[in-house]
Design a protein around this motif. Structure first.
Motif, PDB file in Angstrom:
ATOM      1  N   GLN A  18       0.855  -1.188   0.000  1.00 33.69           N
ATOM      2  CA  GLN A  18       0.000   0.000   0.000  1.00 33.69           C
ATOM      3  C   GLN A  18       0.890   1.237   0.000  1.00 33.69           C
ATOM      4  O   GLN A  18       1.860   1.309   0.757  1.00 33.69           O
ATOM      5  CB  GLN A  18      -0.909   0.034   1.240  1.00 33.69           C
ATOM      6  N   LEU A  19       0.554   2.171  -0.855  1.00 36.15           N
ATOM      7  CA  LEU A  19       1.318   3.412  -0.979  1.00 36.15           C
ATOM      8  C   LEU A  19       0.400   4.593  -0.700  1.00 36.15           C
ATOM      9  O   LEU A  19      -0.703   4.658  -1.244  1.00 36.15           O
ATOM     10  CB  LEU A  19       1.902   3.535  -2.384  1.00 36.15           C
ATOM     11  N   VAL A  20       0.877   5.524   0.098  1.00 35.15           N
ATOM     12  CA  VAL A  20       0.101   6.715   0.422  1.00 35.15           C
ATOM     13  C   VAL A  20       0.970   7.938   0.192  1.00 35.15           C
ATOM     14  O   VAL A  20       2.025   8.085   0.823  1.00 35.15           O
ATOM     15  CB  VAL A  20      -0.401   6.684   1.877  1.00 35.15           C
ATOM     16  N   GLU A  21       0.520   8.805  -0.705  1.00 31.57           N
ATOM     17  CA  GLU A  21       1.252  10.032  -1.003  1.00 31.57           C
ATOM     18  C   GLU A  21       0.705  11.185  -0.159  1.00 31.57           C
ATOM     19  O   GLU A  21      -0.465  11.182   0.241  1.00 31.57           O
ATOM     20  CB  GLU A  21       1.119  10.420  -2.478  1.00 31.57           C
ATOM     21  N   SER A  22       1.551  12.163   0.053  1.00 30.43           N
ATOM     22  CA  SER A  22       1.148  13.395   0.720  1.00 30.43           C
ATOM     23  C   SER A  22       2.079  14.509   0.274  1.00 30.43           C
ATOM     24  O   SER A  22       3.129  14.251  -0.324  1.00 30.43           O
ATOM     25  CB  SER A  22       1.186  13.236   2.246  1.00 30.43           C
ATOM     26  N   GLY A  23       1.671  15.750   0.575  1.00 30.05           N
ATOM     27  CA  GLY A  23       2.540  16.882   0.307  1.00 30.05           C
ATOM     28  C   GLY A  23       2.137  17.745  -0.864  1.00 30.05           C
ATOM     29  O   GLY A  23       2.768  18.773  -1.115  1.00 30.05           O
ATOM     30  N   GLY A  24       1.108  17.354  -1.593  1.00 29.63           N
ATOM     31  CA  GLY A  24       0.675  18.174  -2.707  1.00 29.63           C
ATOM     32  C   GLY A  24       0.022  19.459  -2.224  1.00 29.63           C
ATOM     33  O   GLY A  24      -0.241  19.645  -1.027  1.00 29.63           O
ATOM     34  N   ALA A  79       5.227   3.521   2.205  1.00 27.17           N
ATOM     35  CA  ALA A  79       4.916   2.163   1.761  1.00 27.17           C
ATOM     36  C   ALA A  79       4.674   1.267   2.965  1.00 27.17           C
ATOM     37  O   ALA A  79       5.390   1.339   3.966  1.00 27.17           O
ATOM     38  CB  ALA A  79       6.051   1.607   0.918  1.00 27.17           C
ATOM     39  N   SER A  80       3.663   0.408   2.846  1.00 30.09           N
ATOM     40  CA  SER A  80       3.371  -0.547   3.911  1.00 30.09           C
ATOM     41  C   SER A  80       2.892  -1.847   3.292  1.00 30.09           C
ATOM     42  O   SER A  80       2.616  -1.928   2.101  1.00 30.09           O
ATOM     43  CB  SER A  80       2.323   0.018   4.881  1.00 30.09           C
ATOM     44  N   ASN A  89      10.735   3.067   4.953  1.00 30.99           N
ATOM     45  CA  ASN A  89       9.885   2.728   3.806  1.00 30.99           C
ATOM     46  C   ASN A  89       9.230   3.958   3.204  1.00 30.99           C
ATOM     47  O   ASN A  89       8.017   3.977   2.935  1.00 30.99           O
ATOM     48  CB  ASN A  89       8.828   1.704   4.224  1.00 30.99           C
ATOM     49  N   MET A  90      10.047   4.996   3.017  1.00 34.56           N
ATOM     50  CA  MET A  90       9.536   6.244   2.467  1.00 34.56           C
ATOM     51  C   MET A  90      10.315   6.600   1.205  1.00 34.56           C
ATOM     52  O   MET A  90      11.507   6.284   1.079  1.00 34.56           O
ATOM     53  CB  MET A  90       9.714   7.384   3.470  1.00 34.56           C
ATOM     54  N   CYS A 106       2.789   7.811  -6.639  1.00 40.80           N
ATOM     55  CA  CYS A 106       3.915   7.002  -6.214  1.00 40.80           C
ATOM     56  C   CYS A 106       3.734   5.587  -6.756  1.00 40.80           C
ATOM     57  O   CYS A 106       2.598   5.083  -6.822  1.00 40.80           O
ATOM     58  CB  CYS A 106       3.958   6.975  -4.683  1.00 40.80           C
ATOM     59  N   LYS A 107       4.835   4.960  -7.144  1.00 35.37           N
ATOM     60  CA  LYS A 107       4.780   3.606  -7.693  1.00 35.37           C
ATOM     61  C   LYS A 107       5.891   2.767  -7.095  1.00 35.37           C
ATOM     62  O   LYS A 107       6.985   3.273  -6.851  1.00 35.37           O
ATOM     63  CB  LYS A 107       4.929   3.651  -9.212  1.00 35.37           C
ATOM     64  N   ALA A 108       5.590   1.486  -6.865  1.00 33.50           N
ATOM     65  CA  ALA A 108       6.587   0.545  -6.348  1.00 33.50           C
ATOM     66  C   ALA A 108       6.656  -0.671  -7.261  1.00 33.50           C
ATOM     67  O   ALA A 108       5.636  -1.158  -7.719  1.00 33.50           O
ATOM     68  CB  ALA A 108       6.238   0.126  -4.929  1.00 33.50           C
ATOM     69  N   TRP A 109       7.893  -1.114  -7.485  1.00 29.47           N
ATOM     70  CA  TRP A 109       8.124  -2.282  -8.336  1.00 29.47           C
ATOM     71  C   TRP A 109       8.633  -3.438  -7.460  1.00 29.47           C
ATOM     72  O   TRP A 109       9.488  -3.239  -6.594  1.00 29.47           O
ATOM     73  CB  TRP A 109       9.203  -1.991  -9.367  1.00 29.47           C
TER      74      TRP A 109
END
Length: 115
Positions: free
Chosen positions: A2-8, A23-24, A75-76, A94-97
């Protein structure tokens, strides 16, 4: 994962913003994380990414203005955006591979740059 963005947010041209992505979940095998963006009426485009070993790539139009960094212990992943231009206005994702797993995406955070 799970990815959570912030700061926009809203910023004037020439200003700065720092995006964060947390990331979690099953993150152990993540080998690369990065940022994409999607402007209104346009397709999503790659912005930058960073491997677990610290190898970094940037889109040409953001090179020298944006800096991606990663905190593996927490995990940031971050995207420091300086000298923002109206053309940077977009939803940033945000994307994780991970090997042998579908890519993971966050929900996005909106960046609006006013002229």
């Amino acid at each position: 994962v799970q990815l959570v963005e912030s700061g926009g947010g809203l910023v004037q041209a020439g200003g700065s913003l720092r995006l964060s992505c947390s990331a979690s979940g099953s993150i152990r095998r993540i080998n690369r994380m990065g940022w994409y963006r999607q402007a209104p009426g346009k397709e999503r485009e790659w912005v930058a990414d960073i491997t677990v070993d610290g190898i970094i790539r940037y889109r040409g139009s953001v090179k020298g203005r944006f800096t991606i960094s990663r905190d593996n212990a927490n995990n940031m992943v971050y995207l420091q955006m300086n000298s923002l231009e109206p053309e940077d206005t977009a939803v940033y994702y945000c994307k994780a591979w991970q090997p042998y797993q579908p890519d993971s995406w966050g929900q996005g955070t909106l960046v609006t740059v006013s002229s």
